[in-house]
Motif scaffolding. Structure first.
Motif, PDB file in Angstrom:
ATOM      1  N   LEU A  85       0.852  -1.191   0.000  1.00 53.44           N
ATOM      2  CA  LEU A  85       0.000   0.000   0.000  1.00 53.44           C
ATOM      3  C   LEU A  85       0.889   1.242   0.000  1.00 53.44           C
ATOM      4  CD1 LEU A  85      -2.770   1.207   0.026  1.00 53.44           C
ATOM      5  CD2 LEU A  85      -2.867   0.938   2.481  1.00 53.44           C
ATOM      6  N   GLN A  86       1.295   1.631  -1.195  1.00 56.51           N
ATOM      7  CA  GLN A  86       2.186   2.784  -1.326  1.00 56.51           C
ATOM      8  C   GLN A  86       2.078   3.322  -2.743  1.00 56.51           C
ATOM      9  OE1 GLN A  86       3.357   5.452  -0.386  1.00 56.51           O
ATOM     10  NE2 GLN A  86       4.726   4.723   1.230  1.00 56.51           N
ATOM     11  N   THR A  87       2.528   4.568  -2.940  1.00 54.15           N
ATOM     12  CA  THR A  87       2.571   5.138  -4.287  1.00 54.15           C
ATOM     13  C   THR A  87       4.020   5.092  -4.773  1.00 54.15           C
ATOM     14  OG1 THR A  87       2.245   7.151  -5.604  1.00 54.15           O
ATOM     15  CG2 THR A  87       2.569   7.485  -3.250  1.00 54.15           C
ATOM     16  N   PHE A  88       4.212   4.550  -5.959  1.00 51.93           N
ATOM     17  CA  PHE A  88       5.559   4.340  -6.492  1.00 51.93           C
ATOM     18  C   PHE A  88       5.788   5.173  -7.754  1.00 51.93           C
ATOM     19  CE2 PHE A  88       4.407   0.320  -4.379  1.00 51.93           C
ATOM     20  CZ  PHE A  88       5.520   0.101  -3.581  1.00 51.93           C
ATOM     21  N   SER A  89       6.922   5.832  -7.835  1.00 52.45           N
ATOM     22  CA  SER A  89       7.368   6.430  -9.098  1.00 52.45           C
ATOM     23  C   SER A  89       8.775   5.910  -9.338  1.00 52.45           C
ATOM     24  CB  SER A  89       7.452   7.948  -9.032  1.00 52.45           C
ATOM     25  OG  SER A  89       6.521   8.473  -8.148  1.00 52.45           O
ATOM     26  N   ASP A 144      11.347   7.419 -10.519  1.00 54.72           N
ATOM     27  CA  ASP A 144      12.443   8.347 -10.223  1.00 54.72           C
ATOM     28  C   ASP A 144      12.498   8.798  -8.773  1.00 54.72           C
ATOM     29  OD1 ASP A 144      10.106   9.670 -10.437  1.00 54.72           O
ATOM     30  OD2 ASP A 144      10.792  11.197 -11.840  1.00 54.72           O
ATOM     31  N   LYS A 145      11.781   8.116  -7.886  1.00 54.77           N
ATOM     32  CA  LYS A 145      11.873   8.455  -6.462  1.00 54.77           C
ATOM     33  C   LYS A 145      11.998   7.173  -5.648  1.00 54.77           C
ATOM     34  CE  LYS A 145       9.832  11.105  -2.714  1.00 54.77           C
ATOM     35  NZ  LYS A 145      10.083  10.008  -1.755  1.00 54.77           N
ATOM     36  N   ASP A 146      13.021   7.092  -4.809  1.00 60.57           N
ATOM     37  CA  ASP A 146      13.204   5.917  -3.958  1.00 60.57           C
ATOM     38  C   ASP A 146      12.053   5.806  -2.970  1.00 60.57           C
ATOM     39  OD1 ASP A 146      15.481   5.033  -5.123  1.00 60.57           O
ATOM     40  OD2 ASP A 146      16.850   5.901  -3.656  1.00 60.57           O
ATOM     41  N   VAL A 147      11.661   4.573  -2.688  1.00 58.55           N
ATOM     42  CA  VAL A 147      10.618   4.328  -1.698  1.00 58.55           C
ATOM     43  C   VAL A 147      11.200   3.390  -0.647  1.00 58.55           C
ATOM     44  CG1 VAL A 147       8.441   3.114  -1.308  1.00 58.55           C
ATOM     45  CG2 VAL A 147       8.657   4.665  -3.240  1.00 58.55           C
ATOM     46  N   PRO A 205       3.253  -0.882   4.503  1.00 60.39           N
ATOM     47  CA  PRO A 205       2.244  -1.915   4.751  1.00 60.39           C
ATOM     48  C   PRO A 205       2.180  -2.914   3.594  1.00 60.39           C
ATOM     49  CG  PRO A 205       1.301   0.301   4.955  1.00 60.39           C
ATOM     50  CD  PRO A 205       2.630   0.433   4.275  1.00 60.39           C
ATOM     51  N   ALA A 216      -7.187   4.670  -0.582  1.00 58.08           N
ATOM     52  CA  ALA A 216      -5.911   5.198  -1.088  1.00 58.08           C
ATOM     53  C   ALA A 216      -6.132   6.267  -2.157  1.00 58.08           C
ATOM     54  CB  ALA A 216      -5.054   4.059  -1.638  1.00 58.08           C
ATOM     55  N   CYS A 221      -4.397   9.715  -1.347  1.00 59.77           N
ATOM     56  CA  CYS A 221      -3.197   9.903  -2.177  1.00 59.77           C
ATOM     57  C   CYS A 221      -3.553  10.652  -3.471  1.00 59.77           C
ATOM     58  CB  CYS A 221      -2.547   8.556  -2.470  1.00 59.77           C
ATOM     59  SG  CYS A 221      -1.238   8.625  -3.696  1.00 59.77           S
ATOM     60  N   ASN A 222      -4.313  10.036  -4.355  1.00 64.63           N
ATOM     61  CA  ASN A 222      -4.581  10.645  -5.668  1.00 64.63           C
ATOM     62  C   ASN A 222      -5.348  11.966  -5.539  1.00 64.63           C
ATOM     63  OD1 ASN A 222      -5.431   7.340  -6.907  1.00 64.63           O
ATOM     64  ND2 ASN A 222      -3.422   8.246  -6.617  1.00 64.63           N
TER      65      ASN A 222
END
Lengths: 253, 253
Positions: free
Chosen positions: A106-110, A112-115, A121, A161, A165-166
């Motif tokens: 349960l996360q937002t991924f791009s 060009d950005k480390d997560v 979760p 979410a 988030c969105n």
């Protein structure tokens, strides 16, 4: 050591592959995608564009668009000990010939950005209880927090979410847009955005609510509506204000 | 050393008083409020409930409800060197007998949560340029970031803040509500909320947008609308989705 074949090369696949590389408990042995071009970032793994060339593994992790998940799962060669898990918030637990599972971060991924997977979760659902334990160990080896979430709950989580988030990101955009029309840098709003997000780590959002809608400050609400020239922003302002007002009236807070 | 009288005892006054206590450049010499009860937390300062007993100071900082600001400003004894500043996002620069100013911190304050003044945007507007420099120095001694913001810009900022703080928090509440109806802890959404807020420190919200509305995933949008039983949430979902879709269609992104 759990051997993993990752199917897909999108954002979620990319971050899982990077995270698995950091743990000693997991090894990505192959990355599959139908498109050879997208596999060029994964040269350190065995890669394939053909399902029939897929290697044997303990876990097949399907990180592919929702509407393709079932097809891909069905085409994976059967092995009685292999788990076939998808990572989608919307797709229910599959019912294929395989040991079906879900491994939903349960996360937002791009790209060009480390997560960070630490505390992330991971919502797990499995056909067999023993597979739940295996996937929990894998999630914990990433530092993630394991949640036992069934298909119906996961669909609701996916919906929640979208709101937090969105839709929230869209409100950030509106703030940015309002600022830039008055030649103010978006930077000026960032500490407020950060604090608003941090506040709910210590307070329920219901208790953290502030602003003109919460205190029924009709003068400010009217002035804000006059300030907004775009009818779409006006509508959003009105709907969100009414929603807040109804909430606090119904609770008599 | 700038001597300050703080008028008001609400959240903003409370946090300013705490912050001034940390800097050597400022001293709060008195706290005023019409209500004696609210002054009991400020026993280490001279306190008064009567404007006529107010001490002489370099700066009178009015941290009082918008509709009372002008009245309070007018009742402060005149001194040609004293600056009279309010801290409101909505109230324009006053035109009183005093050296009028605005010292508006763009942040959300609650009494029970510490707020860092470091990097906090302080929006300053003054009748006289020399007062701007004085207030800038004061803001910088708190570690804050100074912005030169006129009354019209400040009103727009206040409106933008409603979108990125008050409305965002309401969306957090909706996420919480959706989770709790399915017996899921709100904690599960927190890493996503944090990441969404952090993302805009490196990307414009316009570029950070993800989700079914952005990618025009009508299947997911329809399913989400069916999942929502509360008509108010359904309306908000529809409006926010349409707003995102219009934005990306108009920009052909």
């Amino acid at each position: 050591m759990i051997k993993i074949v990752v199917l897909g090369t999108g954002n979620v696949a990319y971050h899982f592959i990077k995270a698995f590389a950091q743990t000693e408990n997991a090894e990505v042995v192959q990355v599959y995608n139908h498109d050879i071009e997208s596999l060029k970032y994964y040269t350190e793994y065995a890669t394939t564009t053909s399902i029939s060339d897929i290697l044997k593994a303990d876990l097949y992790l399907i990180c592919i668009k929702d509407d393709k998940v079932l097809n891909v799962a069905n085409s994976i060669p059967f092995n009685e000990n292999s788990i076939v898990a998808h990572v989608s918030g919307s797709v229910p637990l599959l019912k294929t010939k395989h040991r079906d599972a879900v491994f939903y971060p349960l996360q937002t991924f791009s790209k060009d950005k480390d997560v960070s997977f630490s505390q992330l979760p991971l919502c797990i659902e499995t056909e067999f209880p023993s597979d739940y334990d295996k996937l929990s160990l894998l999630a914990e080896s990433l530092g993630s927090k394991v949640y036992n979430v069934n298909s119906q709950q996961r669909q609701e989580l996916h919906l929640a979410a979208v709101f937090v988030c969105n839709f929230v990101n869209h409100l950030y955009h509106i703030g940015d847009d309002i600022c830039s029309r008055k030649e103010l840098p978006f930077d000026i709003l960032k500490p407020l955005i950060k604090e608003t997000a941090e506040k709910i780590f210590t307070k329920k959002p219901l208790e953290a609510q502030t602003g003109p809608a919460k205190r029924s400050d009709e003068t400010t609400i009217q002035r804000h509506l006059e300030q907004l020239n775009r009818s779409q922003y006006k509508d959003l302002y009105r709907y969100l204000t009414t929603s807040i007002q109804n909430l606090y009236e119904s609770k008599k807070l």
